[in-house]
Structure formats: C-alpha cells, structure tokens
Design an enzyme around this catalytic site. Structure first.
Site, PDB file in Angstrom:
ATOM      1  N   LYS A 107      38.923  34.238   8.790  1.00  0.00           N
ATOM      2  CA  LYS A 107      39.727  34.763   9.884  1.00  0.00           C
ATOM      3  C   LYS A 107      41.215  34.822   9.547  1.00  0.00           C
ATOM      4  CE  LYS A 107      36.552  33.603  13.593  1.00  0.00           C
ATOM      5  NZ  LYS A 107      35.479  32.831  12.918  1.00  0.00           N
TER       6      LYS A 107
HETATM    7  C1  LIG Z   1      34.202  33.195  13.119  1.00  0.00           C
HETATM    8  C2  LIG Z   1      33.263  32.758  12.047  1.00  0.00           C
HETATM    9  C3  LIG Z   1      32.029  33.379  11.852  1.00  0.00           C
HETATM   10  C4  LIG Z   1      31.534  34.479  12.750  1.00  0.00           C
HETATM   11  O1  LIG Z   1      32.258  35.667  12.616  1.00  0.00           O
HETATM   12  P1  LIG Z   1      32.148  36.786  13.741  1.00  0.00           P
HETATM   13  O2  LIG Z   1      33.071  37.860  13.301  1.00  0.00           O
HETATM   14  O3  LIG Z   1      32.570  36.147  15.014  1.00  0.00           O
HETATM   15  O4  LIG Z   1      30.723  37.210  13.779  1.00  0.00           O
HETATM   16  C5  LIG Z   1      31.255  32.960  10.802  1.00  0.00           C
HETATM   17  N1  LIG Z   1      31.633  31.947   9.996  1.00  0.00           N
HETATM   18  C6  LIG Z   1      32.806  31.318  10.166  1.00  0.00           C
HETATM   19  C7  LIG Z   1      33.149  30.206   9.266  1.00  0.00           C
HETATM   20  C8  LIG Z   1      33.668  31.702  11.181  1.00  0.00           C
HETATM   21  O5  LIG Z   1      34.825  31.071  11.339  1.00  0.00           O
END
Ligand SMILES: *Cc1c(COP(=O)(O)O)cnc(C)c1O
Length: 431
Positions: A107
């Site tokens: 993210k």
């Molecule tokens: C947010 C997150 C996900 C999921 O991603 P999405 O875009 O919400 O489907 C998967 N793994 C980790 C480590 C995350 O932080």
C-alpha cells in the site's frame, strides 16, 4: 481525464476532484470515462524502460494535464524510490515482492502517490485544508500515515480496531505524530469502516470539513497499483510463458488494478483473487449471488473484509458480463490452517518465508494449477516481519527486523480511544 460515479447520479469530475472528494456525492466509486490501451511498441519493448518510465506511461492518461508532465514525473520519482523484485520460488512460480517500501506493505505505492497528488493540488491551487479519513484493517493505516506525514494542507485521521492489528502495524500508525492522528476503535474493522462511511454521509459534518478517503476507493490510491503488474511483466517477459497473477485480496483494489492493467493491454492469461475465509467474491463467482457478510478475523488480517468496496469496479471493467468476468478472473478462499500449512511448506521446501497474505496468494496459484506453459506470480503484499506472532512459530525461526521496523517498534504509541460515531464526529469537529 474525467471520472464518473458508478452510482450514475453524481456529475462527472476531473482527476483532481476525484482525488479530493474520494467518493462521489451519490456514494458511488469513481471510474475513468475512457481506458485507452497502451501501444504495442511500448509493451513489446518494455524491458528498455525503467520502472519510473513504465509508471508514467501507465498512469498518464488518467491524470492527463491536471498535473503537468514534469511534476507528474517528480511525483512518480518520489513514489517509487524502492525495488519490486521477483523471487523465484519453484519451477514456474515466483513471488513479486511489493514490500520494500517504508512501511513494508504494497500500500506504500498508492499512499505515497495519492499524498503527493494532494500535496501538488494544494501547493498549486490552494485548496482548503483536506482531512483524510481512513479505516484500516492493518496495513492501510501505516502506509497512509507514512505517505502523508508532513504533507501540507492535509490532516490524516486513522481509525483502527483495537487489539485486531499486529504490534508492528499498530506502532506504524500510532507513533508518527505531526499531522497524523490514530483513533483506536473499540470494535472491528467493519465498525471502523461503517463510522467512516457515516462521516462521509453526514451532511452537517461535510459542510464543515473537506473530507476525503485514502482507502483504495480513492482513484489516486487505486490506479498506481497497476504498476506492479507491468513491472512483473518486464522482468518475466523473456520466459515466453502465459502469465497468471494471484493476488491476495481483501477490498479487491489491488486485483482490480491488475484487471485495469489487462485492459491497458498487458498480456495475462488469468487473474486469481485469493481470499481467506472472507469469501464473498469466490462465492459470487460460484453462485452468481453477492452476499456481504460481517468480516471474520483471520491470520491474514489485511484481508478481513466482509463487503469488498472495489468489486463494483471489477464488474464495471467487464460491463457486468459475468461470462467475460469469469473467463479472466478466478477466485478461491483458504482457511487459516491451509495458509499456515502453505507457509510451512514454502519454508521447508523452498527456503522462502512468506507472510500470511502472500501464502494465500501462493495457494491460489496451486489451486488454479500452473503447467509447463504458464508462469504463476503471487503478490507478496507484506513483509513477514509485520506478522511476527503468526510467522515465527510456523517457521520456527526468528526473523531479523528490517531497519524500517526497528525505527518504529520502540517508539511510544499515541492513540485516542473511541467507541461510537458521535465520538468520531466530536473529534473531527473540534480538531
Ligand atoms: C491491503 C492488503 C491486502 C488486500 O488488498 P486489497 O487491495 O484490499 O484487496 C492484502 N495483503 C496485504 C498485506 C494488505 O495490506
């Protein structure tokens, strides 16, 4: 580029307004009016481009001239100041590591990009102070806190469920100070998300505050995630295989960005949305019925989502044609037990430490089946150190703390406890 609301009532807006508003006034997610495939020339010669050049090619049509080329390139330059390596795990299966950024989760890219876009709009055109309000099941909070730290004209308020995020995650979102405030909610992630949604619908509040979201509903968080799939393609193109991407999915922003990359012309055979027991989408693909459910807590907590926001965007990409959707997207769900078993196996057989989310992605590839003509890539969405309590007992080894984590782990947590929406509103009005 203009964006329309998927609820089709609110007026279309520019990229800038879509970023500043987050969600349309009719509560719909924004979606680009047009998606123009990238030139064959670019895809055929992708190995000649740097990651930053690739990112620019991929994102520019969505930003258009709302951020001039020079500034957009600078934003990308600052956003992508770390690596995205492919690690081969077994024959025809590799991990795409997306966790080398400041908070060690994928993210970081979206959060850094969005923060810099808002910073640009603020600097150039003096928008009113924006409050970014975000609910986190774990990783979003840290990435947003780090990405937005010190950005002028922006205050960040993060809601997280008390006791339901890992220690590292909690430290990452409660120790920065400055323009970042952490609200510790006595409840679940769904409660946090419900409070955020209520705030966005609270006419009295939004008349007073310029609120926006930094969840993947915001186009500036969502769209940069397309980059990963092009980076992987660049590194693996010379294998001359058909590519299958398995994406550990919660709110379905990341996989939806992958499907956008496909719409831009990236050659992909299949996408797999791998989930934990929060199996709303696997169930939908099997039965045709979409039933949101309260989220269940698992060891892959960033995917504990009971009503994935971005799924409507996926339906839009395929114009609500389920047959076409199912041709490109498979979705499977896995239990914690299966995930733990996978982490153990990946360590014992291939000496690789997967985090619980990546392990779910790996299981997705295994279930789909990777043959000699295909090459499976699972997205390693977080560093295993973010889930020490889960990972260490399984692999029977201590994991050395990377420097990004050492920097926060001994800092003092600062949070404000809240239990109700009224308390959130009170905080927002008085801050
Ligand atoms: C947010 C997150 C996900 C999921 O991603 P999405 O875009 O919400 O489907 C998967 N793994 C980790 C480590 C995350 O932080």
């Amino acid at each position: 580029m203009n964006f329309y609301s998927l609820n089709k009532i609110a007026p279309n807006v520019t990229f800038k307004d879509a970023v500043i508003k987050g969600l349309a006034s009719d509560k719909g997610l924004y979606f680009p009016e047009k998606i123009s495939p990238l030139g064959k020339e670019f895809l055929n010669n992708i190995e000649d481009f740097s990651n930053k050049e690739i990112a620019f090619e991929v994102i520019k049509q969505f930003v258009a001239d709302e951020i001039p080329e020079k500034e957009l390139k600078e934003i990308i330059e600052e956003t992508l100041n770390f690596d995205f390596p492919i690690i081969s795990i077994e024959e025809n299966i590799a991990a795409l590591e997306l966790f080398h950024g400041p908070t060690m989760a994928f993210k970081d890219v979206g959060a850094r990009f969005m923060a810099r876009c808002l910073g640009y709009f603020n600097k150039e055109e003096k928008i009113n102070k924006v409050t970014v309000l975000v609910a986190t099941s774990g990783d979003t909070g840290g990435a947003v806190a780090s990405g937005f730290l010190g950005v002028e004209g922006v205050d960040v308020v993060i809601l997280y469920p008390s006791g339901k995020v890992s220690d590292v995650q909690e430290k990452q979102l409660t120790t920065l100070g400055q323009n970042i405030t952490a609200l510790e909610v006595n409840g679940t992630f769904d409660d946090c998300q419900a409070m955020v949604k209520t705030a966005f619908m609270d006419e009295k509040l939004i008349a007073n505050k310029n609120l926006t979201s930094a969840n993947s509903i915001n186009v500036a968080r969502w769209l940069p995630q397309m980059f990963y799939f092009f980076f992987a393609y660049k590194l693996l193109k010379n294998k001359h295989k058909e590519f299958v991407f398995s994406v550990p999915s919660g709110n379905f922003g990341n996989i939806c960005a992958g499907l956008m990359a496909y719409k831009l012309g990236l050659p992909v055979k299949q996408f797999i949305a791998a989930t934990n027991i929060n199996d709303i989408v696997p169930e939908y693909l099997e039965t045709g019925i979409y039933t949101p459910k309260p989220s269940k807590q698992t060891i892959s907590n960033a995917m504990d989502v009971g009503n994935p926001s971005n799924f409507v965007r996926i339906l839009e990409i395929f114009k609500n044609d389920d047959t076409k959707l199912k041709e490109m997207l498979s979705s499977y769900s896995f239990t914690d037990k299966e995930t733990q078993q996978a982490m153990k196996e990946i360590k014992e057989k291939y000496n690789y430490i997967a985090d619980p989310h990546g392990a779910v992605g790996y299981l997705g590839l295994k279930k789909f089946g990777i043959d000699a003509n295909t090459y499976g890539i699972f997205l390693e969405t977080a560093h295993p150190v973010k889930f020490l309590n889960v990972v260490e007992p399984i692999i029977n080894e201590t994991i050395e703390l990377p420097k990004q984590i050492k920097e926060v782990i001994n800092k003092e947590k600062v949070s404000i406890n809240i239990s109700t929406y009224e308390e959130l509103k009170h905080f927002l009005i008085n801050s």
